[in-house]
Design a protein around this motif. Structure first.
Motif, PDB file in Angstrom:
ATOM      1  N   ARG A  54     -10.090  -7.587   1.883  1.00 40.06           N
ATOM      2  CA  ARG A  54     -10.024  -6.267   1.271  1.00 40.06           C
ATOM      3  C   ARG A  54      -9.615  -6.440  -0.180  1.00 40.06           C
ATOM      4  NH1 ARG A  54      -6.205  -1.064   2.804  1.00 40.06           N
ATOM      5  NH2 ARG A  54      -7.251   0.399   1.428  1.00 40.06           N
ATOM      6  N   PHE A  55     -10.276  -5.728  -1.072  1.00 40.17           N
ATOM      7  CA  PHE A  55     -10.021  -5.821  -2.509  1.00 40.17           C
ATOM      8  C   PHE A  55      -9.584  -4.443  -3.006  1.00 40.17           C
ATOM      9  CE2 PHE A  55     -13.003  -9.043  -1.289  1.00 40.17           C
ATOM     10  CZ  PHE A  55     -12.619 -10.172  -2.012  1.00 40.17           C
ATOM     11  N   VAL A  56      -8.395  -4.380  -3.584  1.00 39.85           N
ATOM     12  CA  VAL A  56      -7.837  -3.093  -3.999  1.00 39.85           C
ATOM     13  C   VAL A  56      -7.305  -3.185  -5.427  1.00 39.85           C
ATOM     14  CG1 VAL A  56      -6.048  -1.353  -3.557  1.00 39.85           C
ATOM     15  CG2 VAL A  56      -7.236  -2.446  -1.642  1.00 39.85           C
ATOM     16  N   VAL A  57      -7.641  -2.183  -6.242  1.00 33.56           N
ATOM     17  CA  VAL A  57      -7.093  -2.070  -7.598  1.00 33.56           C
ATOM     18  C   VAL A  57      -5.840  -1.211  -7.527  1.00 33.56           C
ATOM     19  CG1 VAL A  57      -7.487  -1.330  -9.963  1.00 33.56           C
ATOM     20  CG2 VAL A  57      -9.403  -2.213  -8.597  1.00 33.56           C
ATOM     21  N   PHE A  58      -4.722  -1.762  -7.995  1.00 32.01           N
ATOM     22  CA  PHE A  58      -3.463  -1.017  -8.039  1.00 32.01           C
ATOM     23  C   PHE A  58      -3.223  -0.515  -9.458  1.00 32.01           C
ATOM     24  CE2 PHE A  58      -3.055  -3.441  -4.195  1.00 32.01           C
ATOM     25  CZ  PHE A  58      -2.435  -2.551  -3.327  1.00 32.01           C
ATOM     26  N   ASP A  59      -2.708   0.688  -9.542  1.00 30.06           N
ATOM     27  CA  ASP A  59      -2.541   1.359 -10.838  1.00 30.06           C
ATOM     28  C   ASP A  59      -1.284   0.880 -11.535  1.00 30.06           C
ATOM     29  OD1 ASP A  59      -2.991   2.981 -12.958  1.00 30.06           O
ATOM     30  OD2 ASP A  59      -2.479   4.851 -11.951  1.00 30.06           O
ATOM     31  N   ARG A  60      -1.336  -0.372 -11.997  1.00 31.16           N
ATOM     32  CA  ARG A  60      -0.236  -0.971 -12.749  1.00 31.16           C
ATOM     33  C   ARG A  60      -0.809  -1.676 -13.972  1.00 31.16           C
ATOM     34  NH1 ARG A  60       3.832  -3.986  -8.609  1.00 31.16           N
ATOM     35  NH2 ARG A  60       4.398  -4.925 -10.597  1.00 31.16           N
ATOM     36  N   PRO A  61      -0.048  -1.738 -15.075  1.00 32.87           N
ATOM     37  CA  PRO A  61      -0.614  -2.240 -16.329  1.00 32.87           C
ATOM     38  C   PRO A  61      -0.638  -3.757 -16.470  1.00 32.87           C
ATOM     39  CG  PRO A  61       1.637  -1.507 -16.692  1.00 32.87           C
ATOM     40  CD  PRO A  61       1.300  -1.156 -15.263  1.00 32.87           C
TER      41      PRO A  61
ATOM     42  N   ILE B 267       0.831  -1.205   0.000  1.00 35.39           N
ATOM     43  CA  ILE B 267       0.000   0.000   0.000  1.00 35.39           C
ATOM     44  C   ILE B 267       0.868   1.259   0.000  1.00 35.39           C
ATOM     45  CG2 ILE B 267      -1.597   1.373   1.405  1.00 35.39           C
ATOM     46  CD1 ILE B 267      -3.026  -0.851  -0.013  1.00 35.39           C
ATOM     47  N   ASN B 268       1.965   1.218   0.743  1.00 35.51           N
ATOM     48  CA  ASN B 268       2.842   2.385   0.843  1.00 35.51           C
ATOM     49  C   ASN B 268       3.672   2.615  -0.414  1.00 35.51           C
ATOM     50  OD1 ASN B 268       2.035   3.049   3.451  1.00 35.51           O
ATOM     51  ND2 ASN B 268       3.558   1.706   4.397  1.00 35.51           N
ATOM     52  N   GLN B 269       3.957   1.549  -1.151  1.00 30.77           N
ATOM     53  CA  GLN B 269       4.906   1.650  -2.249  1.00 30.77           C
ATOM     54  C   GLN B 269       4.266   1.650  -3.636  1.00 30.77           C
ATOM     55  OE1 GLN B 269       7.602  -1.628  -1.594  1.00 30.77           O
ATOM     56  NE2 GLN B 269       8.120  -0.954   0.480  1.00 30.77           N
ATOM     57  N   THR B 270       3.012   1.234  -3.743  1.00 32.79           N
ATOM     58  CA  THR B 270       2.372   1.087  -5.050  1.00 32.79           C
ATOM     59  C   THR B 270       1.121   1.957  -5.119  1.00 32.79           C
ATOM     60  OG1 THR B 270       3.111  -1.229  -5.050  1.00 32.79           O
ATOM     61  CG2 THR B 270       1.514  -0.584  -6.727  1.00 32.79           C
ATOM     62  N   PRO B 271       1.004   2.790  -6.134  1.00 38.05           N
ATOM     63  CA  PRO B 271      -0.181   3.655  -6.229  1.00 38.05           C
ATOM     64  C   PRO B 271      -1.449   2.850  -6.495  1.00 38.05           C
ATOM     65  CG  PRO B 271       1.151   3.835  -8.218  1.00 38.05           C
ATOM     66  CD  PRO B 271       1.960   3.033  -7.241  1.00 38.05           C
ATOM     67  N   THR B 272      -2.524   3.235  -5.841  1.00 40.79           N
ATOM     68  CA  THR B 272      -3.810   2.595  -6.085  1.00 40.79           C
ATOM     69  C   THR B 272      -4.577   3.374  -7.147  1.00 40.79           C
ATOM     70  OG1 THR B 272      -4.798   3.854  -4.270  1.00 40.79           O
ATOM     71  CG2 THR B 272      -3.957   1.660  -3.758  1.00 40.79           C
ATOM     72  N   SER B 273      -5.507   2.713  -7.800  1.00 44.83           N
ATOM     73  CA  SER B 273      -6.275   3.352  -8.862  1.00 44.83           C
ATOM     74  C   SER B 273      -7.237   4.389  -8.288  1.00 44.83           C
ATOM     75  CB  SER B 273      -7.057   2.295  -9.646  1.00 44.83           C
ATOM     76  OG  SER B 273      -7.928   2.900 -10.580  1.00 44.83           O
ATOM     77  N   THR B 274      -7.390   5.473  -9.003  1.00 40.29           N
ATOM     78  CA  THR B 274      -8.351   6.513  -8.608  1.00 40.29           C
ATOM     79  C   THR B 274      -9.709   6.320  -9.281  1.00 40.29           C
ATOM     80  OG1 THR B 274      -7.545   7.958 -10.376  1.00 40.29           O
ATOM     81  CG2 THR B 274      -6.516   8.191  -8.206  1.00 40.29           C
ATOM     82  N   ASP B 275      -9.843   5.240 -10.053  1.00 42.97           N
ATOM     83  CA  ASP B 275     -11.087   4.936 -10.747  1.00 42.97           C
ATOM     84  C   ASP B 275     -12.062   4.295  -9.759  1.00 42.97           C
ATOM     85  OD1 ASP B 275     -13.152   3.851 -12.320  1.00 42.97           O
ATOM     86  OD2 ASP B 275     -11.816   3.546 -14.032  1.00 42.97           O
ATOM     87  N   THR B 276     -12.971   5.079  -9.224  1.00 40.27           N
ATOM     88  CA  THR B 276     -13.887   4.570  -8.194  1.00 40.27           C
ATOM     89  C   THR B 276     -14.838   3.503  -8.724  1.00 40.27           C
ATOM     90  OG1 THR B 276     -15.388   6.429  -8.632  1.00 40.27           O
ATOM     91  CG2 THR B 276     -13.780   6.698  -6.846  1.00 40.27           C
ATOM     92  N   ALA B 277     -15.233   3.618  -9.992  1.00 39.89           N
ATOM     93  CA  ALA B 277     -16.126   2.615 -10.581  1.00 39.89           C
ATOM     94  C   ALA B 277     -15.414   1.269 -10.700  1.00 39.89           C
ATOM     95  CB  ALA B 277     -16.617   3.082 -11.954  1.00 39.89           C
TER      96      ALA B 277
ATOM     97  N   ALA C 177      -5.156  -8.137  -4.305  1.00 33.51           N
ATOM     98  CA  ALA C 177      -4.708  -7.053  -5.181  1.00 33.51           C
ATOM     99  C   ALA C 177      -5.024  -7.427  -6.619  1.00 33.51           C
ATOM    100  CB  ALA C 177      -3.203  -6.836  -5.023  1.00 33.51           C
ATOM    101  N   ALA C 178      -5.624  -6.501  -7.339  1.00 31.73           N
ATOM    102  CA  ALA C 178      -5.867  -6.672  -8.775  1.00 31.73           C
ATOM    103  C   ALA C 178      -5.280  -5.466  -9.487  1.00 31.73           C
ATOM    104  CB  ALA C 178      -7.355  -6.787  -9.066  1.00 31.73           C
ATOM    105  N   PHE C 179      -4.456  -5.710 -10.480  1.00 29.24           N
ATOM    106  CA  PHE C 179      -3.845  -4.604 -11.208  1.00 29.24           C
ATOM    107  C   PHE C 179      -4.829  -4.052 -12.237  1.00 29.24           C
ATOM    108  CE2 PHE C 179       0.534  -6.711 -10.430  1.00 29.24           C
ATOM    109  CZ  PHE C 179       0.526  -6.250  -9.124  1.00 29.24           C
ATOM    110  N   LYS C 180      -4.673  -2.773 -12.540  1.00 30.89           N
ATOM    111  CA  LYS C 180      -5.555  -2.111 -13.490  1.00 30.89           C
ATOM    112  C   LYS C 180      -5.574  -2.841 -14.831  1.00 30.89           C
ATOM    113  CE  LYS C 180      -6.501   2.381 -15.647  1.00 30.89           C
ATOM    114  NZ  LYS C 180      -6.544   1.862 -17.028  1.00 30.89           N
ATOM    115  N   GLY C 181      -4.421  -3.386 -15.246  1.00 34.54           N
ATOM    116  CA  GLY C 181      -4.368  -4.123 -16.505  1.00 34.54           C
ATOM    117  C   GLY C 181      -5.322  -5.289 -16.526  1.00 34.54           C
ATOM    118  N   LEU C 182      -5.454  -5.978 -15.401  1.00 35.93           N
ATOM    119  CA  LEU C 182      -6.380  -7.107 -15.325  1.00 35.93           C
ATOM    120  C   LEU C 182      -7.827  -6.617 -15.351  1.00 35.93           C
ATOM    121  CD1 LEU C 182      -6.259 -10.328 -13.395  1.00 35.93           C
ATOM    122  CD2 LEU C 182      -8.203  -8.830 -12.924  1.00 35.93           C
ATOM    123  N   MET C 183      -8.105  -5.548 -14.622  1.00 41.52           N
ATOM    124  CA  MET C 183      -9.473  -5.030 -14.580  1.00 41.52           C
ATOM    125  C   MET C 183      -9.935  -4.583 -15.962  1.00 41.52           C
ATOM    126  SD  MET C 183     -10.383  -5.530 -11.481  1.00 41.52           S
ATOM    127  CE  MET C 183     -11.946  -4.639 -11.501  1.00 41.52           C
ATOM    128  N   ASP C 184      -9.035  -4.003 -16.736  1.00 38.91           N
ATOM    129  CA  ASP C 184      -9.375  -3.604 -18.103  1.00 38.91           C
ATOM    130  C   ASP C 184      -9.555  -4.826 -19.006  1.00 38.91           C
ATOM    131  OD1 ASP C 184      -9.325  -0.884 -17.552  1.00 38.91           O
ATOM    132  OD2 ASP C 184      -7.188  -0.689 -18.014  1.00 38.91           O
TER     133      ASP C 184
END
Length: 274
Positions: free
Chosen positions: A104-111, A70-80, A124-131
């Motif tokens: 806890r389920f968190v989207v991290f802003d990584r491709p 959480i401290n080292q990896t940015p989380t996604s700002t996409d609330t949806a 943890a789910a990366f933004k690339g997976l969510m897309d």
């Protein structure tokens, strides 16, 4: 899918090395836990497991790993996107019955197209997976897989196997050092250690992935989602994977794509209809 963070093995590790712990601590863990949990049977899988590391210990390690992430990896700002992950994840957890964990389920802003779970219920789910996941059914296939690792106690089993190999090789090296092969003790122990990795740990890791797939599609169906979403997701992942070279299955922590898809299709076909 998954990843190892320093100091803790997640349920579903990527192709990386084993956890490193001092030998004194390894021996203490093995001595204190072996008699209690080494031959326990897992209710979700129906098979016995070698697991000498208590779940409580893994959860404590995972708490620190999650805090670091959480401290080292940015989380996604996409609330949806975050709401979608939370919605599907909670349905899978309810279906699993493991509501005792602090999920806890968190989207991290990584491709990267990747996700992983820690033994403390943090996903943890990366933004690339969510897309990449086209609908909730496909996402349920991924999250069911991750929660399946927890039901099957794969983190405890995998760390226990790695600790046993490290301790066993160390003991063997000490014995060899006092014998006729003392000058070659390191080389012999190293060779045997690699044999254990390729002969025991990697096959178990591949089996863990297939086991989590089977549990995952069952959880998706019990959560009211289409279990075939997992097949669609991994079919497209297989196409994506062909864009880069893949090691032979025998050298990989993950099963080959064709093997994995065949097992997934069998698992979905075996689910009760209606």
């Amino acid at each position: 899918m998954g990843e190892r963070r320093e100091g803790v093995i997640t349920a579903c590790g990527c192709r990386r090395g084993p956890v490193r712990v001092s030998r004194r601590n390894l021996l203490a863990v093995l001595a204190s836990g072996a008699a209690l949990v080494a031959c326990s049977e897992n209710a979700a899988t129906g098979r016995s497991q070698f697991a000498v590391v208590p779940d409580e210990t893994l959860r404590e390690m995972a708490d620190q790993a999650w805090a670091d992430l959480i401290n080292q990896t940015p989380t996604s700002t996409d609330t949806a996107m975050q709401a979608r992950l939370e919605r599907v994840g909670r349905r899978i957890v309810q279906a699993s019955g493991r509501t005792d964990l602090d999920w806890r389920f968190v989207v991290f802003d990584r491709p990267e197209i990747n996700a992983f779970v820690l033994p403390n219920g943090k996903v943890a789910a990366f933004k690339g997976l969510m897309d990449f996941a086209r609908d909730d059914d496909e996402l349920a296939g991924v999250l069911g897989h991750e929660v399946g690792h927890i039901l099957a106690r794969h983190p405890a089993e995998r760390v226990s196997q790695q600790l046993a190999v490290q301790v066993g090789v160390g003991v063997l090296q000490a014995i060899l050092a006092n014998g006729d092969y003392g000058q070659h003790a390191g080389e012999i122990a190293g060779a045997l250690g690699m044999g254990a990795v390729y002969g025991v740990i990697l096959p178990y890791s591949r089996n863990h992935e297939l086991e989590a797939d089977r549990l995952g599609v069952d959880l998706a169906q019990r959560a009211g989602l289409d279990p075939a979403g997992a097949i669609r997701f991994f079919e497209r992942m297989a196409i994506e994977g062909r864009k880069q070279p893949e090691p032979p299955e025998v050298l990989s922590t993950h099963p080959a794509d064709a093997h994995r898809l065949a097992v997934l299709k069998e698992a979905v076909a075996a689910l009760p209809k209606g």
